[in-house]
Design an enzyme around this catalytic site. Structure first.
Site, short mmCIF file in Angstrom:
data_model
loop_
_atom_site.label_atom_id
_atom_site.label_comp_id
_atom_site.label_asym_id
_atom_site.label_seq_id
_atom_site.Cartn_x
_atom_site.Cartn_y
_atom_site.Cartn_z
N GLY A 120 0.85 -1.27 0.06
CA GLY A 120 -0.69 -0.20 -0.23
C GLY A 120 1.26 1.29 -0.03
N SER A 121 0.03 2.28 -0.53
CA SER A 121 1.22 3.80 -0.75
C SER A 121 -0.02 4.52 -0.71
CB SER A 121 2.04 3.63 -1.46
OG SER A 121 1.53 3.71 -2.61
N GLY A 122 0.90 5.87 0.69
CA GLY A 122 0.03 7.19 0.42
C GLY A 122 0.61 8.43 -0.08
N LYS A 142 6.78 0.47 7.64
CA LYS A 142 5.91 1.62 6.40
C LYS A 142 6.64 2.94 6.78
CE LYS A 142 1.82 4.62 7.91
NZ LYS A 142 0.50 4.81 8.36
N PHE A 185 2.17 9.95 2.18
CA PHE A 185 3.56 10.00 2.99
C PHE A 185 4.15 9.56 3.07
CE2 PHE A 185 -0.59 13.64 4.19
CZ PHE A 185 1.06 14.53 4.03
N VAL A 198 4.05 1.23 1.97
CA VAL A 198 3.81 0.44 2.97
C VAL A 198 4.26 -1.01 2.36
CG1 VAL A 198 2.34 -1.03 4.68
CG2 VAL A 198 2.10 1.27 4.47
N ASP A 246 -8.92 9.98 12.21
CA ASP A 246 -8.78 9.67 10.52
C ASP A 246 -9.42 8.26 10.60
OD1 ASP A 246 -8.55 10.43 7.57
OD2 ASP A 246 -6.34 9.53 7.34
#
Ligand code: NAG
Ligand code: NAG
Ligand code: NAG
Ligand code: NAG
Ligand code: NAG
Ligand code: NAG
Ligand code: NAG
Ligand code: NAG
Ligand code: NAG
Ligand code: NAG
Length: 877
Positions: free
Chosen positions: A697-699, A719, A701, A704, A825
């Site tokens: 996963g990635s966002g 992360k 910021f 992962v 969040d």
């Protein structure tokens, strides 16, 4: 069963032969030897706890072990001759059964994560020739029994955690050619017996704790090619016999406590030609004294020559004579004499050094004269460092021709004149350090062409005029812009807000005036801001409060007036605030940095009042009505925020009463220091070099990765924070600390944090969590059509359980864990499900973690600035 005649006879003969043979035992061993091999391999497999590439899948009954991955057998005897499983991310230990693979000639297990000790049973492998276990996590000592494997030709043990001494018995391995011991924790002396290893070509033992002197016997190693003992605690002199070895190509003694002088005939104890092979000599970081011999020019092959951090030279005018001989070294790339005792004029002949020279380091000596303009010939120079000498004259404008120059360090000399505008020609320029000279004029505006500059230090000079907008517009600046102690005048241009990446801005002790522009709030990565000793006026811009990483702020000795902005108390890591000797007035805030009188200086502002009692300021007159008004507004917001929370907590209690048994009491807080220490190397190895195949996963910021760590048996989620903003660094550790001190079965467990430098020496931060096998709730609620092989769905009971799990986590965060923490969040993609479908709340703290003093209640929290939400908010779908 059908026998052909021929095989029948063969069979009978064999029986007869066996009956009479005295070799009976031996032949049986052929068969049972194979069983022993198979058993040993299966035991080896058992010792491996994690095999992410599945290489052991082929190690099963349906296949003869000679065909198992990584195994080679001898053709006739069908016994294992080599075991090669390098770089497979294997975790676990090396089984002692490996000692039963008695036909082994090659063991290669390098680049894995094996731990535990190297088994003594290896001593039984008398055919073993090559043994590679480098780059693992093996501990214990070097097994003495290994020295019984007389066929050994290569032993690679580097990059492990081995301790103890280098066994003297290693000197009795007649065929040993390569011995790699570096990057361990070996102690004691280098055994003189190693001088018996007449075939030895490579000896490397850098990065250990070896002490004592280098034995004279090493000079007997007539085949020696590379000898590296840097970064130990070796003392005494370098045995002269070592320089008698004609085959040497690399000598590394750096960072020890070696002493003595370099003999005149240092590399030339034999007449002519003998040092032709030598490419690398590193003597840096020792205690060598005396002059450098003037015949180094004979080192025809030399690439790197380092004498830095010694006491060479005698502070006299002939110290640098040896430099001229170096002009013969036509392959020289790196030359360093930094921090010695060399004086005298830098000879023009440096300009005739090899044009291949890329790094020239001469800082920290007593060198005089001008910087030869002819050095423009060194067109491949990347890094030129001449700081802390006695150079006079100008910075040669010819340096504009050094197209590859990235780093120019001339600080603390006596250079005068202007900074040549030709530096604008240096498009690769990334670091220019010129502080502590007598430079005058302004900074040439051509500097705007240097789009890779990350550090500019031109403090303590005689620069004047206005601060050039071009410098402040250099968005590439990330480390530092230091122009302190000059004579700059005029305003601070609004362009300062473009320095979004800079960590330190120092414009103190100039003659700057006017207001501090609000745009300074755009320098989001600032940690250190120095503006003291100028004539700034007007109020302190409240936009400073948006600098969330700010640690030091000095605005003292200016003409600032008005109130201290209340928002300054919200800067979380501010630990030094100096506002002294201005004209500030009104109430001093009482939170944040203002609680600590020793971190704060306010003297010389006669109209301030209030603040914490330690400041000893007069009380403020009672508050005005308009303040009450704004408080009412805040109260309304507070109620609006808190009511839903209270409701959800209430609902939680109701549900809990219904299903009492499910929640466990929370575990006692876990201190950060008890957490595992994990290095970048561990993470790099554990995630296969952060490979895409491990990306889960990635966002914006962070990214992962799924990974394995040598210290943990189960998989983990790593992360990795995206640290483009350097200001985030401090907040990372604090977040890490807060997360480390809370534990609950419905929170994703933080295994540990890693804060270090990556292989390119960039800052690297990562949080390591338990790996959750069933992914995010989001995926279960809204499985996307493509990518998901089977439709997932949750039944009612599962849904209820997940709701209760999440509520328990929130209850814990808000009410039970000491300092209340607001997730801000909470949404299905941040709720992860483990293998048993127990929900764990994750992803908090990265952007919006609020940790509040325990004497405040939740209702007060909501009056502080919260960007997210207190309760649950599903995304709009
Ligand atoms: C045994 O290994 C072979 C070769 O990798 C593989 O094809 C086979 O499926 C394995 N059998 C079992 C039972 O795992
Ligand atoms: C293993 O390590 C050696 C040196 O220690 C290196 O040259 C090699 O590339 C590495 N191999 C893998 C597969 O990482
Ligand atoms: C092999 O090695 C192990 C442990 O070192 C030992 O216990 C075992 O008996 C050995 N022999 C055979 C035939 O497996
Ligand atoms: C150590 O092993 C890892 C994993 O195979 C590899 O990526 C890395 O390059 C190796 N490091 C060295 C210095 O050989
Ligand atoms: C070696 O590591 C193992 C676990 O990896 C540990 O149990 C053992 O105590 C360590 N031994 C030494 C001598 O440090
Ligand atoms: C190690 O070597 C010694 C002899 O030097 C021997 O007695 C001992 O059994 C060996 N140990 C193992 C585990 O092979
Ligand atoms: C090996 O070296 C040691 C010490 O230098 C010496 O005493 C010993 O006799 C040598 N052994 C052999 C077999 O050469
Ligand atoms: C170096 O070799 C020469 C010639 O073999 C010899 O005379 C001299 O003693 C040796 N020097 C040392 C320090 O071993
Ligand atoms: C070097 O010599 C000069 C005088 O020639 C002296 O002023 C200076 O202090 C000396 N420096 C050192 C480090 O000894
Ligand atoms: C700038 O670089 C070019 C080479 O690309 C060179 O010819 C020119 O002389 C340089 N200008 C200055 C002022 O050094």
């Amino acid at each position: 069963m059908k026998f052909s005649k021929r095989s029948f006879y063969t069979f009978v003969c064999l029986q007869v032969f066996l009956f009479f043979s005295i070799n009976l035992g031996c032949l049986q061993a052929g068969a049972s030897g194979r069983e022993t091999d198979e058993l040993a391999l299966l035991k080896f497999k058992q010792g491996i706890t994690s095999d992410p590439h599945g290489i052991f899948n082929s190690w099963n009954d349906s296949l003869h072990f000679c065909h198992w991955t990584g195994i080679t057998c001898g053709r006739s005897h069908q016994r294992v001759t080599s075991l090669v499983l390098e770089g497979q991310n294997l975790f676990g230990s090396v089984s002692p059964y490996i000692g039963n693979l008695s036909f082994l000639r090659l063991i290669n297990l390098q680049n894995n994560s094996l731990r535990g000790e190297i088994p003594q049973q290896l001593g039984k492998l008398f055919r073993l020739q090559k043994f590679f276990v480098n780059n693992n996590s093996l501990n214990g000592t070097i097994p003495l029994n290994l020295t019984r494997c007389f066929q050994l030709n290569t032993i690679y043990l580097q990059r492990n955690n081995l301790a103890g001494k280098i066994p003297e018995e290693l000197g009795s391995l007649p065929k040993l050619e390569k011995l790699g011991l570096c990057n361990n924790h070996l102690t004691g002396e280098i055994p003189p017996s190693l001088g018996n290893l007449s075939s030895l070509t490579t000896f490397s033992a850098t990065f250990n704790d070896l002490e004592g002197s280098i034995p004279n016997e090493m000079g007997r190693l007539k085949s020696l090619n590379s000898f590296a003992v840097g970064v130990n605690r070796l003392s005494g002199i370098i045995p002269p016999s070592l320089f008698n070895i004609t085959s040497l190509s690399s000598l590394v003694f750096a960072a020890n406590q070696l002493s003595g002088s370099l003999p005149d005939n240092i590399f030339f104890t034999l007449p002519n030609l003998q040092a032709f092979l030598l490419q690398r000599v590193d003597m840096g970081g020792n205690k060598f004294v005396g002059q450098v011999p003037t015949n180094l020019g004979n080192l025809q092959s030399i690439l790197r020559l380092k004498f830095e951090f010694n006491n060479l030279g005698s502070n006299s005018s002939n110290d640098l004579l040896f430099l001229t001989s170096l002009t013969n070294c036509s392959n020289l790339q790196i030359f360093s004499i930094t921090r010695n005792n060399f004086a005298g004029v830098l000879p023009d002949s440096v300009a005739n050094f090899s044009t291949g020279l890329i790094r020239l380091y001469m800082g920290g000596n007593e060198i005089t004269g001008i910087i030869p303009a002819a050095m423009e010939n060194l067109v491949n120079l990347i890094d030129l460092q001449l700081e802390e000498n006695l150079f006079t004259g100008f910075i040669p404008s010819q340096f504009g021709k050094l197209q590859k120059l990235q780093s120019l360090i001339l600080s603390y000399n006596q250079l005068s004149g202007q900074i040549p505008s030709s530096i604008g020609n240096l498009t690769q320029f990334s670091r220019v350090l010129l502080s502590g000279n007598k430079l005058e004029g302004s900074i040439p505006s051509s500097i705007r062409n240097c789009q890779h500059l990350y550090a500019v230090q031109i403090a303590e000079n005689r620069l004047s005029g206005e601060l050039p907008e071009e410098v402040l517009g250099l968005t590439s600046l990330s480390k530092v812009l230091n122009l302190a102690f000059n004579s700059f005048t005029g305003h601070l241009p609004t362009e300062v807000g473009k320095l979004k990446n800079v960590n330190t801005l120092d414009i103190s002790e100039n003659n700057l005036s006017g207001e501090i522009p609000e745009t300074i709030g755009g320098c989001l990565s600032l940690e250190y801001l120095y503006m003291q000793g100028n004539f700034f006026q007007g109020t302190i811009p409240s936009s400073l409060a948006s600098l969330k990483g700010l640690q030091y702020l000095d605005l003292s000795r200016n003409n600032l007036s008005g109130q201290i902005p209340k928002d300054l108390q919200e800067i979380p890591y501010l630990q030094y605030l100096n506002l002294s000797f201005n004209d500030l007035e009104g109430e001093v805030p009482e939170r944040g940095v203002f609680t600590n009188a020793s971190a704060l200086s306010l003297i010389g502002n006669n109209k301030l009042c209030g603040g914490v009692p330690e400041l000893g300021l007069p009380k403020c007159p009672t508050k005005l009505l308009k303040k009450v008004k704004s408080h009412t507004l805040k109260l309304v917001v507070a109620i609006a925020c808190v009511v839903p929370t209270l409701l959800s907590i209430l609902i939680f209690f109701l549900i809990r009463r219904m299903r009492k048994s499910r929640t466990k009491p929370s575990v006692a807080p876990l201190e950060m220091n008890h957490l595992l220490k994990v290095s970048y190397k561990d993470l790099y190895q554990g995630t296969d070099g952060f490979s895409c195949s491990n990306l889960i996963g990635s966002g914006g910021f962070s990214s992962v990765y799924k990974g394995f760590l040598p210290q943990v048996q189960t998989p983990v989620a790593v992360k990795v924070l995206n640290l483009e903003q350097t200001g985030a660094i401090k907040s990372f550790m604090a977040e890490c600390n807060s997360l480390g001190s809370i534990r609950h079965r419905n929170l994703v467990k933080l295994v540990t944090c890693c804060s270090s430098l990556d292989y390119k020496t960039n800052a690297f931060k990562a949080l390591i969590f338990e790996y959750m096998g069933n992914g995010s709730l989001e995926k279960w609620l809204h499985p996307c059509a493509e990518g998901e092989d089977q439709k997932r769905s949750l039944n009612l009971l599962q849904r209820l359980n997940i709701a209760i799990d999440v509520a328990s986590a929130l209850h814990y965060l808000h009410d039970l864990c000491g300092k209340p923490i607001i997730h801000c969040d909470l949404k299905p993609s941040n709720v992860l499900l483990d293998d048993d479908m127990v929900a764990h709340v994750s992803d908090f703290g990265l952007a919006k973690l609020f940790s509040i003093n325990s004497n405040l209640s939740l209702s007060q929290i909501s009056t502080t600035r919260i960007n997210g939400t207190v309760g649950y908010v599903a995304p709009g779908n």
